[in-house]
Design a protein around this motif. Structure first.
Motif, mmCIF file in Angstrom:
data_model
loop_
_atom_site.group_PDB
_atom_site.id
_atom_site.type_symbol
_atom_site.label_atom_id
_atom_site.label_comp_id
_atom_site.label_asym_id
_atom_site.label_seq_id
_atom_site.Cartn_x
_atom_site.Cartn_y
_atom_site.Cartn_z
ATOM 1 N N LEU A 264 0.802 -1.214 0.000
ATOM 2 C CA LEU A 264 0.000 0.000 0.000
ATOM 3 C C LEU A 264 0.842 1.273 0.000
ATOM 4 O O LEU A 264 0.453 2.282 -0.577
ATOM 5 N N LYS A 265 1.958 1.204 0.678
ATOM 6 C CA LYS A 265 2.751 2.429 0.820
ATOM 7 C C LYS A 265 3.330 2.891 -0.505
ATOM 8 O O LYS A 265 3.415 4.092 -0.787
ATOM 9 N N ILE A 268 0.692 4.742 -2.666
ATOM 10 C CA ILE A 268 0.341 6.021 -2.033
ATOM 11 C C ILE A 268 1.482 7.018 -2.177
ATOM 12 O O ILE A 268 1.259 8.216 -2.444
ATOM 13 N N SER A 269 2.713 6.533 -2.005
ATOM 14 C CA SER A 269 3.864 7.434 -2.182
ATOM 15 C C SER A 269 3.938 7.953 -3.605
ATOM 16 O O SER A 269 4.259 9.135 -3.847
ATOM 17 N N MET A 271 1.384 8.357 -5.617
ATOM 18 C CA MET A 271 0.301 9.337 -5.775
ATOM 19 C C MET A 271 0.707 10.684 -5.187
ATOM 20 O O MET A 271 0.466 11.741 -5.775
ATOM 21 N N ILE A 272 1.338 10.653 -3.973
ATOM 22 C CA ILE A 272 1.751 11.903 -3.338
ATOM 23 C C ILE A 272 2.816 12.606 -4.182
ATOM 24 O O ILE A 272 2.776 13.833 -4.397
ATOM 25 N N SER A 287 -3.154 15.157 -3.268
ATOM 26 C CA SER A 287 -2.005 15.068 -2.357
ATOM 27 C C SER A 287 -2.449 15.022 -0.911
ATOM 28 O O SER A 287 -1.963 14.201 -0.113
ATOM 29 N N ALA A 290 -4.226 11.694 -0.199
ATOM 30 C CA ALA A 290 -3.248 10.590 -0.193
ATOM 31 C C ALA A 290 -2.473 10.566 1.117
ATOM 32 O O ALA A 290 -2.171 9.484 1.655
ATOM 33 N N GLN A 291 -2.155 11.754 1.628
ATOM 34 C CA GLN A 291 -1.469 11.807 2.924
ATOM 35 C C GLN A 291 -2.377 11.271 4.043
ATOM 36 O O GLN A 291 -1.931 10.562 4.956
ATOM 37 N N MET A 293 -4.725 9.060 3.567
ATOM 38 C CA MET A 293 -4.747 7.609 3.357
ATOM 39 C C MET A 293 -3.508 6.963 3.966
ATOM 40 O O MET A 293 -3.579 5.899 4.592
ATOM 41 N N GLN A 294 -2.380 7.643 3.759
ATOM 42 C CA GLN A 294 -1.137 7.077 4.307
ATOM 43 C C GLN A 294 -1.175 7.035 5.831
ATOM 44 O O GLN A 294 -0.743 6.065 6.453
#
Length: 460
Positions: A264-265, A268-269, A271-272, A287, A290-291, A293-294
């Motif tokens: 998952l990370k 997401i990274s 996407m950010i 952004s 996504a943060q 979500m992280q």
């Protein structure tokens, strides 16, 4: 508390009470049977004396013209008045009553008082003795014997009586019962002590097995070791197999959690990073979400890892070592602020959990204190009991009002955006403490700022 403990089922208490119940019942029955047998034996010997006296009277009595004459006996007790030994020769009168013909001198001016139905009883079994109890001339308890005999030349049968004071027999029986009761009480006390010792010795391997299981739970051992009786060896093996299976399940869950985190990370990274390179409102929204979500992923993965660790075998972490490492690291990080960290920890204090979790709990607490303090942070770790300890972190910062303390424990809540960070520090501490069945509390510090205390398990 003691009464509640007695109400709880106990294998040792059940074995002791069961053995005591059977033992006491056997002792009481044995004592009663022995007393009864002794009394019967004494009465048989007593009756033999009465029977001999009647035999002498029967053999020596003479009849002349219908009159009955008693023999001359040499029994001195029968000659002394109210001596306690009596005899009497009687007949059944026409009205059914027993009328004395001749009696011993010891009766003096008294007579024996047989039961009303005695004439019928001895007449129904001629020649057979009949025993009965009756009061003597002085009121003493007498045991008497009667037997009917017929003589030639006399139409009416004659009834011979012999009686004697039974007080000595009763005293002997009471003395025997008293001595027997004393002896059986001593025997019962010995049996109670023997049963208790037997149960304690017999259950000792079971208690040893309990200590081994507790040692595994406290992180002092990885499996159950030691020699156990053949009845407990299969149980120890099954427990070891169960713990091995649980450990395997925990390791599998941790691996699965780690794989999920990596899976998952990375997206997401990406996407950010991609959103950060694109200008515009959409990129900003992507952004920011996504943060978020992280943060959610980190939060739930952390909880899953903590839950898996607390369900596994116990591990121990030295608290002082973790605090020392954190203090040195944070002192370097906050060098520009001039933060002074004063920490103290009880000797031989071990956290019942993984080092990573204690690092996260203590690290977040101390980092928050360093952020908000005015240069002074105080950390204390002290035992609160055999199974718990408290970690206290205080600072001389602005502190929090009561309503702010509750809001500060909410996940992601930040009370002051001026300080860097995600705002998850206190909620992370609270979640990890709850995972270890502990708690987090906030209050005012004597230094002037916030006082944070975490209740955690320890290894004694």
């Amino acid at each position: 508390m003691a009464f509640e403990a007695l109400r709880r089922p106990s294998l040792a208490r059940r074995l002791v009470l069961l053995a005591l119940g059977w033992s006491l019942a056997a002792l009481v029955v044995s004592a009663l049977v022995l007393a009864l047998l002794f009394q019967q034996a004494a009465l048989r010997r007593f009756d033999l004396g009465l029977s001999d006296l009647i035999d002498n009277l029967t053999a020596g009595a003479t009849v002349d013209q219908g009159q009955v004459y008693a023999p001359v006996l040499t029994d001195e007790r029968a000659l002394r008045a109210y001596s306690g030994r009596y005899w009497e020769i009687a007949e059944r009168a026409p009205d059914g009553r027993i009328r004395a013909l001749v009696r011993s001198r010891s009766l003096w001016d008294s007579e024996l008082h047989p039961p009303a139905d005695l004439a019928q009883r001895v007449g129904a079994n001629p020649g057979q003795p009949v025993t009965f109890s009756t009061p003597g001339p002085l009121g003493e308890p007498l045991r008497a014997m009667a037997r009917q005999a017929s003589y030639p030349g006399r139409a009416t049968p004659v009834i011979f009586f012999a009686a004697e004071d039974r007080s000595p027999i009763d005293r002997d029986v009471r003395a025997f019962v008293a001595w027997t009761a004393g002896a059986f009480l001593l025997l019962g006390a010995g049996l109670i002590a023997a049963v208790i010792v037997q149960v304690r010795v017999g259950l000792r391997p079971l208690w040893a097995l309990r200590r081994e299981v507790a040692a595994v739970r406290r992180g002092k051992a990885e499996r159950i070791e030691g020699e156990f009786p053949i009845e407990l060896t299969p149980l120890a093996e099954e427990l070891n197999a169960l713990m091995a299976h649980n450990q395997e399940v925990v390791e599998r869950q941790r691996t699965h959690v780690g794989n999920l985190a990596h899976a998952l990370k990375t997206p997401i990274s990406v996407m950010i990073a991609e959103a950060g390179q694109q200008p515009g409102a959409l990129a900003e929204v992507v952004s920011r979400q996504a943060q978020v979500m992280q943060q959610h992923v980190d939060h739930h993965l952390r909880r899953a890892r903590a839950a898996a660790r607390t369900q596994g075998q116990g591990e121990r972490t030295e608290v002082a070592e973790v605090l020392d490492e954190l203090a040195r690291t944070l002192t370097r990080i906050f060098t520009d602020k001039g933060v002074e960290i004063d920490w103290d920890c009880d000797e031989d204090l071990y956290f019942l959990g993984e080092r990573q979790d204690l690092m996260e709990i203590a690290g977040n607490a101390m980092e928050n204190a360093c952020k908000w303090c005015k240069g002074k942070v105080r950390v204390r770790a002290a035992a609160k009991g055999p199974e718990r300890f408290g970690l206290t972190v205080e600072d001389n910062g602005p502190g929090l009002r009561p309503e702010q303390r509750e809001a500060a424990l909410m996940r992601g809540q930040r009370l002051d955006e001026s300080a860097p960070g995600s705002g998850l520090g206190l909620s992370i501490i609270d979640e990890l403490a709850r995972a270890y069945r502990g708690s987090l509390s906030l209050s005012d510090s004597t230094l002037g700022g916030l006082r944070l205390e975490v209740d955690l398990p320890r290894v004694g």
